[in-house]
Write an enzyme that holds these catalytic residues in place. Structure first.
Site, PDB file in Angstrom:
ATOM      1  N   SER A  90      34.923  51.026   8.172  1.00  0.00           N
ATOM      2  CA  SER A  90      35.874  51.366   7.109  1.00  0.00           C
ATOM      3  C   SER A  90      36.501  50.183   6.389  1.00  0.00           C
ATOM      4  O   SER A  90      37.213  50.365   5.407  1.00  0.00           O
ATOM      5  CB  SER A  90      36.990  52.251   7.669  1.00  0.00           C
ATOM      6  OG  SER A  90      36.494  53.539   7.914  1.00  0.00           O
ATOM      7  N   SER A 110      36.687  54.264   5.105  1.00  0.00           N
ATOM      8  CA  SER A 110      37.858  55.013   4.723  1.00  0.00           C
ATOM      9  C   SER A 110      38.925  54.196   4.001  1.00  0.00           C
ATOM     10  O   SER A 110      39.835  54.752   3.418  1.00  0.00           O
ATOM     11  CB  SER A 110      38.485  55.620   5.981  1.00  0.00           C
ATOM     12  OG  SER A 110      38.954  54.596   6.841  1.00  0.00           O
ATOM     13  N   LYS A 142      47.141  49.833   3.904  1.00  0.00           N
ATOM     14  CA  LYS A 142      46.450  51.124   4.023  1.00  0.00           C
ATOM     15  C   LYS A 142      47.471  52.121   4.559  1.00  0.00           C
ATOM     16  O   LYS A 142      48.270  51.784   5.446  1.00  0.00           O
ATOM     17  CB  LYS A 142      45.269  50.988   4.988  1.00  0.00           C
ATOM     18  CG  LYS A 142      44.402  52.230   5.106  1.00  0.00           C
ATOM     19  CD  LYS A 142      43.189  51.962   6.007  1.00  0.00           C
ATOM     20  CE  LYS A 142      42.283  53.177   6.108  1.00  0.00           C
ATOM     21  NZ  LYS A 142      41.090  52.907   6.945  1.00  0.00           N
TER      22      LYS A 142
END
Lengths: 483, 481, 95
Positions: free
Chosen positions: A175, A151, A76
């Site tokens: 997330s 997210s 990420k």
């Protein structure tokens, strides 16, 4: 080749069926061809990947072994990677080549994992739809008109699209688990303090936790094994030994006490999801688990408390982005205040600015007690609820999300509508508990997840239950059409 | 109208740790800009603080030294504001639960009395970097070497009533932190910095007046001047019908005036909250006891001991105890010479003025304690007189060796041979026959005055070496005779 | 108690954010709806409840006072927007 899980890849590499270099090239080619449809990557690190793959092959050749040696992953884009753009999905850090590696990045690299790239995400991890990225919305491989969740939407979409078997992600209010649910993956948010936050760009420090996103619990165990552990550079990291997560996957769940909170089945929950949750309960019961109804009376207060605490911490965490030492700086500032205000006003997107302002307000003179302190008290009530519940049960089960993935743009401009989707996930962050989401069926062709929560440091138990479930169900094996 | 001045001080002391409070960077002063600024000090995205144990130990040491309650559960908080020398946009400090709670300091005043000043609290925090304003075509340069240096901010009660008291308080703190070895006390390098909260009120009024804070006053002299200047400004303002506005001000020593800081014009809302990257600091009793065991004898105890053990006055004892180096020097001299009052006098007067003249600290003194002690022994055994001792002292200061060597080399040994003194006196009296006649003719009262003249002449004739007591006795008998 | 436009301007200033004039009404409305959500907390009885700042309630670990960092100025400043002679540059600061 791209359908293989981490476990299968490890076996294939060990058996010399293919090399890490071959695998890496195949996957990179596939990403280059298909990712324009999904937009799951912000940066591809092809050169790095190939050199890491070759190095891993060399280590294998010299007799080394390891589940992650030569395994392709992605990070990420809020895990700092030295010399490589680490954008946090923001214009603010579009030019930011991190000067160091996050602990998670360094640990996985040392284990021989191959980094294919950095995945798309909601700007500064603030969002549940991956629509707030400076690099554009990520599409859900199950239906390209729908959001993949957020997210960690890029990590989730990339794994769901079979671009790679697993990716790192972070979870501040859901997330990891919510995008896992939306894209038919298994995702684990570990106990707060289990995975180092050093080099993981902060959204809300007391809630953020890194963890794995993969297709199976078995793969989550492998990736978590490489991520978890004490780090002296993170004061909130916990100095507890890391168990062998793969070793406990096959433990029988006979007699396991599973609690199902009655508050989870409120009118906000899509009844079709409720039904899938009940199906999963029945499945686990067949495996010998004992089901109990429990109560988490303060569950409903979690959303307002979370949407005070997280923005409060964020408002302070994001003050360092000021256009002075790194990151975006506005053109021709006329004075110092102008430099600050325009660099931040132009560098941050709308949702980030909203949360910074909410947080600044909640901490400001005259409002601190009513907002921040009140929220911290509610936080304790929520933790107390869980502590009481875990006196009676070993694991708590419920839906991961109240609804399946919505259409891109459906909630734009209505932050509250998006916040309410976090109902089931944020309590684990407030209490610091480990939580896992696993595939449990489909609604209108969109995946649905079931969430499992456990007491502190019982990640192994969560992976064990999910693995036993996955041995007896095939939801997690379903592949989105076109991928 | 009679005005009363009310002063409270916030003193920032840089703790003498090797590394910074939250990172492993060095704290050395004067390095090339930004060469001691690590990822943590620069506030890079993703970095985290880890607390330095030594900073905690030093803060606890200070707390114990001022008899304060130690915050055994203390918490770091973020103080949020934007400033270029503050890389993260917040300073890690302590707010609600500081490491050191209420304590006090006894400060010796010039009139020999002792005043007790309350310490409200002392907390740990990180220092900011530095802004350099010159030479960048209208830009400011930022050096973050200092960012993250551990500070102990010591906040006093508004207990001081004059600039002199404020200076005495700062000097006491200065001496204490150096005693403890927790701060080098170098004010020129900013190791100890002072913010002065000053207000005035009509004598007898109970409520405090509106205060102004004078930021960053960095020498004892400027503290006194800045406070007096600010007091004058406030009194004039009020007497002219104006009102004091609560403000942060800067003292300009060149113009001897204070002015409002522009950067602090708007009221700040610092939005303190517990730093989520740091956990509560728990100080166990065992840690506390370990630190207590390492505490040296502190100025007040030392002062009292000097009074009791050596019979010194409060003033002498407190001056000698004011720095560890000076106290050690004094005690060494006493241990050699065995005469505390004589030693006190020489250390405070002769050595004091020598150091003052040469701008030296006592640990740089050109005369060692061993040398001085050795010389005092020679005074005591009548080898030299007090007057000759000054000559010997100067010679020691210019590196001519020990007192004995100098006395020997320069032939300064006091003459105690009665025959020799008698011969010198006879010669002198013969040369001053007229005065001898006058003396013998004079009455008792006049003789007293005239006697001094003969002593002076005798000492002169012996080049100061004749034993003064013997000179007195012999002279008396010769003149009477 | 709803925020007015002027309140939002004050908060934006506190947070050092330059708000686009045209966005102000929308931002004001969004902040009000978020604070409205937050206000739901007031209905919860939290009498006698200690605030919880960290989920695990552990204590701070202390590090030894050892210098572990070396000079890395060149690397760290290579990503800075404006530097000169080893200093970060900003528009003139007035004390």
């Amino acid at each position: 080749m791209h359908h293989m899980t981490l476990a299968e890849i490890a076996r294939g590499l060990a058996d010399k069926k293919f090399s890490s270099e071959e695998l890496t090239k195949t996957l990179l080619a596939r990403i280059n061809a298909l990712d324009p449809k999904v937009n799951s990557f912000i940066s591809l690190t092809e050169e790095l990947a190939l050199s890491q793959a070759k190095a891993a092959d060399a280590r294998r050749a010299s007799g080394e072994n390891g589940a992650l040696l030569g395994a392709p992953i992605a990070h990420k884009d809020l895990f700092c990677t030295q010399g490589i753009r680490t954008s946090c999905g923001s214009k603010m850090l579009d030019n930011f080549k991190a000067p160091y590696d996050a602990t998670v990045v360094a640990k996985l690299a040392a284990a021989g994992a191959v980094t294919l790239g950095k995945t798309n995400m909601d700007e500064f991890a603030m969002g549940s739809a991956n629509e707030s990225s400076y690099y554009g919305a990520v599409k859900n491989p199950w239906n390209l008109e729908h959001v993949p969740g957020g997210s960690s939407g890029g990590s989730a979409a990339a794994v769901a699209a079979r671009f790679l078997p697993a990716a790192t992600a972070t979870d501040t209010g859901g997330s990891i688990r919510q995008p896992a649910a939306f894209t038919n993956l298994t995702g684990l948010k570990p106990t707060y303090g289990r995975v180092s936050r050093w080099g993981m760009i902060a959204y809300a420090s007391s809630l953020d936790q890194g963890g794995p996103l993969a297709r199976t619990a078995e793969d989550c165990a492998i990736l978590l094994q490489g991520m978890a552990g004490f780090d002296k550079q993170d004061s909130t990291s916990i100095d507890e030994p890391v168990p062998d997560y793969s070793a406990s996957l096959n433990t029988s769940i006979k007699g396991l006490r599973i609690g199902v909170p009655k508050e989870y089945f409120s009118p906000g929950l899509d009844p079709r999801i409720a039904e899938l949750v009940h199906n999963s309960v029945k499945e686990l019961e067949k495996l010998g688990a004992v089901i109990k109804e429990i109560s988490l009376p303060n569950n409903q207060h979690a959303i307002p408390a979370y949407y005070v605490i997280a923005p409060a911490e964020a408002s302070s965490n994001l003050s360092r982005f000021d256009g002075v030492r790194f990151g975006y700086r506005c053109e021709n500032p006329k004075d110092l205040t102008d430099l600050y205000k325009r660099s931040r006003g132009e560098g941050f997107g709308a949702e980030v600015q909203r949360r910074i302002m909410v947080g600044a307000y909640a901490l400001s003179a005259g409002y601190y007690d009513a907002y921040y302190l009140k929220a911290q008290k509610i936080r304790r009530l929520i933790k107390n609820d869980f502590m009481a519940a875990f006196e009676e049960v070993d694991v708590i089960l419920g839906p991961t999300t109240p609804n399946p993935a919505w259409k891109i743009g459906a909630k734009t401009g209505d932050p509250i509508a998006e916040y309410l989707e976090d109902l089931y996930t944020i309590t684990a962050n407030l209490a610091g508990l480990p939580g896992l989401s696993m595939p449990a069926g489909f609604v209108d062709g969109l995946p649905v997840g079931v969430q499992l929560l456990a007491p502190y440091f019982q990640e192994g138990r969560l992976l064990n239950v999910a693995h036993q479930y996955q041995l007896n169900t095939d939801w997690h094996t379903r592949t989105p059409t076109g991928f | 109208m009679q005005w009363e001045v009310v002063i409270g001080l916030e003193i920032h002391t840089q703790l003498a740790t090797q590394s910074k409070i939250f990172s492993g960077s060095a704290t050395t002063f004067g390095s090339e800009p930004n060469t001691q600024a690590s990822l943590v000090d620069l506030g890079m995205p993703g970095v985290l603080p880890v607390l330095n144990q030594e900073a905690v130990r030093m803060a606890v040491m200070f707390g114990l030294a001022i008899d304060a309650e130690i915050g055994q559960h203390n918490v770091f908080a973020r103080k949020n504001y934007f400033y270029p020398d503050l890389p993260k946009g917040y300073q890690i400090s302590q707010m609600e639960l500081p490491i050191v709670g209420k304590g006090y300091l006894d400060i010796p005043l010039e009139d020999g009395t002792i005043k007790r000043v309350g310490v409200t609290r002392a907390h740990l925090e990180e220092d900011a970097g530095k802004s350099l304003h010159e030479e960048f075509n209208g830009a400011t340069g930022i050096d973050l070497n200092r960012a993250g240096t551990p500070l102990l901010e010591i906040v006093s009660e508004p207990d001081m009533r004059s600039a002199k008291e404020a200076v005495a308080y700062v000097k006491t703190i200065h001496a204490l932190v150096r005693y403890l070895g927790i701060c080098d006390g170098n004010m020129a390098e900013g190791s100890l910095r002072c913010d002065c909260n000053v207000s005035v009120r009509p004598k007898g009024q109970v409520e405090y007046g509106t205060r102004c804070e004078i930021k960053n006053v960095n020498s004892f002299r400027f503290i006194e001047k800045a406070i007096n200047t600010e007091v004058r400004r406030q009194i004039e303002l009020i007497e002219d019908g104006g009102k004091v506005i609560q403000q942060t001000r800067l003292y300009d020593p060149n113009k001897d005036e204070t002015r409002a800081m522009r950067s602090k014009e708007e009221a700040n809302d610092y939005r303190y909250f517990p730093d989520p990257d740091l956990l509560p600091v728990v100080i166990e009793d065992s840690f506390l006891n370990d630190v207590r065991a390492t505490l040296p004898e502190l100025p007040p105890q030392k002062r009292e001991r000097f009074q009791a053990q050596f019979g010194l006055s409060v003033y002498d004892a407190s001056v000698l105890a004011s720095s560890r180096e000076q106290a050690d020097y004094f005690e060494k001299v006493v241990s050699i010479a065995g005469d505390a009052k004589l030693a006190a006098n020489w250390v405070m007067v002769e050595l004091g003025s020598l150091l003052n003249k040469q701008g030296l600290e006592i640990d740089e003194a050109p005369v060692t304690a061993e040398q001085l002690g050795g010389m005092l022994l020679r005074i005591k055994d009548n080898t030299i007189s007090g007057k000759i001792a000054k000559t010997v002292f100067e010679a020691m200061a210019s590196g001519e060796g020990s007192a004995d060597e100098i006395i020997d080399k320069r032939g300064l040994k006091q003459v105690t041979d009665s025959g020799a003194i008698s011969a010198v006196l006879d010669e002198m009296l013969a040369a001053n026959a007229e005065q001898v006649e006058q003396y013998r003719a004079a009455d008792e009262a006049k003789r007293g005055k005239m006697f001094g003249f003969f002593v002076g002449q005798a000492m002169k004739a012996s080049k100061g070496k004749a034993n003064p007591q013997q000179v007195n006795e012999l002279l008396k008998s010769k003149l009477e005779g | 108690m709803a925020l007015e436009r002027s309140d939002v301007e004050k908060i934006a200033h506190l947070a050092h954010l330059d708000l686009v004039e045209a966005d102000l009404p929308q931002t004001t409305a969004a902040l009000n709806s978020i604070l409205g959500l937050a206000d739901q907390m007031q209905a919860v009885n939290t009498d006698g409840i200690e605030p919880l700042a960290h989920p695990l309630e552990a204590n701070q670990r202390l590090r030894a006072d050892v210098v572990t960092e070396v000079n890395n100025r060149e690397a760290y400043q290579s990503i800075a927007p404006a530097v000169e002679n080893g200093l970060y540059l900003v528009p003139k600061v007035i004390d």
